[in-house]
Motif scaffolding. Structure first.
Motif, PDB file in Angstrom:
ATOM      1  N   LYS A  45      -1.869  -5.725   7.863  1.00 47.06           N
ATOM      2  CA  LYS A  45      -2.202  -5.272   6.509  1.00 47.06           C
ATOM      3  C   LYS A  45      -2.714  -6.436   5.672  1.00 47.06           C
ATOM      4  O   LYS A  45      -2.171  -7.544   5.719  1.00 47.06           O
ATOM      5  N   ASN A  46      -3.761  -6.153   4.920  1.00 50.43           N
ATOM      6  CA  ASN A  46      -4.301  -7.135   3.985  1.00 50.43           C
ATOM      7  C   ASN A  46      -3.747  -6.842   2.587  1.00 50.43           C
ATOM      8  O   ASN A  46      -3.998  -5.785   2.001  1.00 50.43           O
ATOM      9  N   LEU A  47      -2.941  -7.765   2.073  1.00 50.86           N
ATOM     10  CA  LEU A  47      -2.311  -7.604   0.774  1.00 50.86           C
ATOM     11  C   LEU A  47      -3.222  -8.174  -0.309  1.00 50.86           C
ATOM     12  O   LEU A  47      -3.599  -9.355  -0.260  1.00 50.86           O
ATOM     13  N   THR A  48      -3.549  -7.357  -1.276  1.00 49.26           N
ATOM     14  CA  THR A  48      -4.348  -7.813  -2.412  1.00 49.26           C
ATOM     15  C   THR A  48      -3.483  -8.643  -3.355  1.00 49.26           C
ATOM     16  O   THR A  48      -2.262  -8.746  -3.197  1.00 49.26           O
ATOM     17  N   ILE A  49      -4.119  -9.231  -4.354  1.00 51.57           N
ATOM     18  CA  ILE A  49      -3.364 -10.024  -5.327  1.00 51.57           C
ATOM     19  C   ILE A  49      -2.348  -9.154  -6.057  1.00 51.57           C
ATOM     20  O   ILE A  49      -1.218  -9.576  -6.314  1.00 51.57           O
ATOM     21  N   SER A  50      -2.726  -7.915  -6.359  1.00 50.12           N
ATOM     22  CA  SER A  50      -1.805  -6.996  -7.019  1.00 50.12           C
ATOM     23  C   SER A  50      -0.622  -6.681  -6.114  1.00 50.12           C
ATOM     24  O   SER A  50       0.524  -6.629  -6.567  1.00 50.12           O
ATOM     25  N   ASP A  51      -0.879  -6.488  -4.812  1.00 49.60           N
ATOM     26  CA  ASP A  51       0.210  -6.226  -3.865  1.00 49.60           C
ATOM     27  C   ASP A  51       1.140  -7.426  -3.766  1.00 49.60           C
ATOM     28  O   ASP A  51       2.372  -7.280  -3.723  1.00 49.60           O
ATOM     29  N   VAL A  52       0.577  -8.609  -3.720  1.00 50.62           N
ATOM     30  CA  VAL A  52       1.392  -9.825  -3.634  1.00 50.62           C
ATOM     31  C   VAL A  52       2.280  -9.968  -4.868  1.00 50.62           C
ATOM     32  O   VAL A  52       3.464 -10.330  -4.775  1.00 50.62           O
TER      33      VAL A  52
ATOM     34  N   ASN B 229      -3.216 -11.840   4.572  1.00 49.52           N
ATOM     35  CA  ASN B 229      -3.296 -10.926   5.706  1.00 49.52           C
ATOM     36  C   ASN B 229      -2.055 -11.118   6.569  1.00 49.52           C
ATOM     37  O   ASN B 229      -1.790 -12.228   7.047  1.00 49.52           O
TER      38      ASN B 229
ATOM     39  N   ASP C 286      -0.869 -16.356  -6.228  1.00 51.76           N
ATOM     40  CA  ASP C 286      -1.630 -15.115  -6.406  1.00 51.76           C
ATOM     41  C   ASP C 286      -2.924 -15.178  -5.600  1.00 51.76           C
ATOM     42  O   ASP C 286      -4.024 -15.393  -6.131  1.00 51.76           O
ATOM     43  N   VAL C 287      -2.776 -15.039  -4.305  1.00 50.30           N
ATOM     44  CA  VAL C 287      -3.927 -15.022  -3.403  1.00 50.30           C
ATOM     45  C   VAL C 287      -3.750 -13.882  -2.410  1.00 50.30           C
ATOM     46  O   VAL C 287      -2.628 -13.441  -2.144  1.00 50.30           O
ATOM     47  N   GLU C 288      -4.856 -13.398  -1.876  1.00 51.52           N
ATOM     48  CA  GLU C 288      -4.794 -12.359  -0.865  1.00 51.52           C
ATOM     49  C   GLU C 288      -4.205 -12.921   0.431  1.00 51.52           C
ATOM     50  O   GLU C 288      -4.475 -14.057   0.810  1.00 51.52           O
TER      51      GLU C 288
END
Length: 595
Positions: free
Chosen positions: A109-116, A198, A194-196
């Motif tokens: 899964k690739n986590l976006t900044i919002s997900d992080v 994976n 706050d970085v994407e």
């Protein structure tokens, strides 16, 4: 013929035993009977997530950006599970019976900044997750915070997300006995910045045999817990309560012996007896005059008796092992069903007092009995449900559950209350009142400050509260924490002691009140008996300030449920107080004749 029939029965029984034998590969196995063959799929459901220190603040599992199946299949839950906030859905974990897996990929899964950001906030608040495997609950944490790894010049902690879960399952034959979920601290990913990111999420499953039987597998799940369970009998608390009870009984005995000596002196005074007993006769003429708002008074007694019966019924179920008192799902179901069933007792009690002490009945008595406690429950429940919806918490009830409560639970409760009133009219019992009521209401003489209601409420409330205060902390820790500190038996004994202390205090204070020619004792008995519940609610506030709970949602749920619990105790103790005083008044004044 009989011998041949016996042989046939033995052969049939042997064949049947072979067919259903656990080791037979042709035996049926499914999740319905919790029996599986090697390699059979076992249902695993994801339930919810939430902060550790806020037990009532929970959210759906996939509110956080986890590996999500497509489509989501929701499992239908019972009424108790819905009220408890359980929301079970399928997951991507594939744990087959006795099939070992090591480093199995769940998803990438690739986590976006919002997900992080969301996951970092969850890790910071000690979020945990809960799942069910073959109806067995298991828990684990989402991540960890490391403050000791601060680098020079960096003024913040590091946040790590667990990306691997290890499942350790135990089996006995073809049945699953236990399962635990461990988040491996060696498999983490840094989500401080706050970085994407994976991430490749993985899991492992290991199986171990155990000698524990299937019937004992739920013994460690008396209550959902992340921490060790501490169950013990608090002897000091019980001894303290017992000592207070003995002192009160001794005080009451001494008081009545002194009163008896005074009565003997008055009766031996000859002509002076009539003059000395005039005040007592005046008071006696007002004793059984119905108080103001009498329909409401009867409703309070009916509701209190209903709640008392419900508590006794639940205690009996817990004693017999039918109810796990610390399993919130089963407890919620038991509370709802027992409240409905005991509505008959509430209607019977309210109608009984109405018909005994009033010349004409009131049509409002039975409806008020249903409103006295159920009304505040529905109002507070509506407010808490609205707040939960605003926060997106699982404590928010679905529309279907609201429909059941509104259009099924409430009408059935009202119907059973009315049934209790009808039964009372056919099984009418008479209460012997030892006096005739006076036509005119006699004015109460001025009372000293220590004989007024507020002072008596403080006195009665403090003594009753002190008999159980040592057990309250353990009770609240059990209800609002993650440990079991109170056994059902200990809790029931504490409740019995509280009821006895309240009854004794009520009799003593009623005697003091009537000795002052104060005949307004009906409502006063209820308030001074239930005053201990007011102090219990104050202790609830103190407990919250000393706990680690935080946030408006948790504060609202804690205060709302605590208020309903203390209000129920107020009604129970108020009813016990009045009934004890009524028995005392009838017994003490039965020889007094009205003028």
């Amino acid at each position: 013929m009989a011998s041949n029939a016996g042989r046939l029965n033995l052969v049939f029984a042997a064949v049947l035993a072979i067919v259903v034998s656990p080791g037979n590969r042709f035996a049926a196995a499914s999740s319905e009977d919790h029996r599986y063959n090697v390699g059979d799929p076992v249902p695993l459901y994801a339930n919810r997530v939430g902060p550790l220190h806020n037990p009532s603040e929970t959210y759906e599992y996939y509110d956080l950006p986890f590996c999500r199946p497509d489509p989501l299949i929701w499992k239908r839950g019972s009424l108790g599970e819905v009220l408890n906030g359980d929301r079970l859905t399928n997951s991507l974990y594939n744990l087959k019976f006795r099939e070992v897996k090591d480093g199995e990929i769940l998803c990438e899964k690739n986590l976006t900044i919002s997900d992080v950001t969301r996951l970092r906030n969850a890790v910071n608040e000690d979020f945990y997750f809960q799942m069910y495997y073959d109806d067995l609950p298991m828990w684990g944490f989402l991540g960890k915070v490391e403050n000791s790894s601060w680098s020079p010049g960096e003024n913040r902690p590091r946040y790590f997300l667990f990306k691997h879960v290890q499942f350790d399952a135990f089996y006995n034959g073809d049945q699953i006995i236990e399962i635990n979920a461990f988040s491996d601290p060696n498999h983490v990913v840094d989500i401080t910045d706050d970085v994407e990111v994976n991430i490749k999420f993985t899991y492992s499953a290991f199986w171990n045999p155990t000698s524990v039987g299937f019937k004992e597998r739920m013994s460690k799940y008396l209550r959902a817990s992340l921490l060790p369970i501490h169950r013990q009998i608090h002897w000091f608390s019980l001894i303290n309560s017992t000592v207070i009870l003995i002192l009160l009984l001794g005080l009451m005995t001494l008081l009545f012996m002194r009163r008896l000596r005074n009565d003997l002196k008055q009766y031996s005074a000859g002509d002076d007896e009539e003059e000395n007993d005039v005040a007592r006769k005046y008071v006696c003429g007002e004793l059984f005059r119905p108080p103001s708002h009498f329909p409401l008074f009867c409703a309070v007694l009916g509701s209190g008796m209903q709640l008392l019966t419900m508590v006794c019924f639940l205690s009996l179920l817990a004693f017999l092992g039918v109810l796990y008192p610390y399993s919130r799902g089963s407890l919620c179901t038991a509370l709802v069903l027992s409240y409905i069933l005991t509505s008959v007792v509430g209607g019977f009690t309210a109608t009984s007092f109405q018909s005994q002490f009033a010349e004409t009945g009131s049509a409002w008595t039975v409806p008020l009995t249903g409103i006295v406690y159920l009304g505040p429950v529905l109002v507070i429940g509506f407010v808490l449900n609205t707040i939960s919806i605003a926060y997106g918490a699982t404590a928010a009830l679905p529309v279907g559950t609201i429909f059941i409560i509104t259009f099924i639970f409430v009408p059935i409760t009202v119907l059973l209350l009315s049934l209790g009133g009808v039964i009372q009219r056919f099984c009418r019992t008479e209460v012997r009142t030892p006096s005739v009521m006076r036509k005119s209401l006699r004015e109460i003489p001025p009372l000293a400050w220590y004989r007024n209601l507020p002072c008596q409420m403080i006195l009665g409330g403090l003594l009753s509260f002190s008999s159980v205060v040592l057990e309250l902390y353990e009770l609240y820790s059990t209800l609002w924490g993650f440990k079991i500190s109170v056994l059902p038996g200990t809790l029931f004994v504490t409740l019995v002691i509280l009821i006895i202390v309240t009854a004794v205090l009520s009799v003593v204070l009623t005697h003091i009140q009537l000795s002052s020619e104060d005949h307004d004792w009906w409502w006063r008995c209820v308030f001074r008996g239930g005053s201990a519940a007011i102090l219990m609610f104050a202790y609830c506030v103190y407990f919250y300030t000393r706990s680690n709970m935080s946030g408006f949602l948790q504060l609202s749920i804690f205060m709302g449920y605590s208020a309903l619990m203390c209000y129920a105790i107020f009604l129970i103790l108020g009813t016990v107080s009045f009934i004890a005083s009524l028995m005392f008044v009838c017994r003490n004044y039965e020889a007094v004749k009205s003028e």
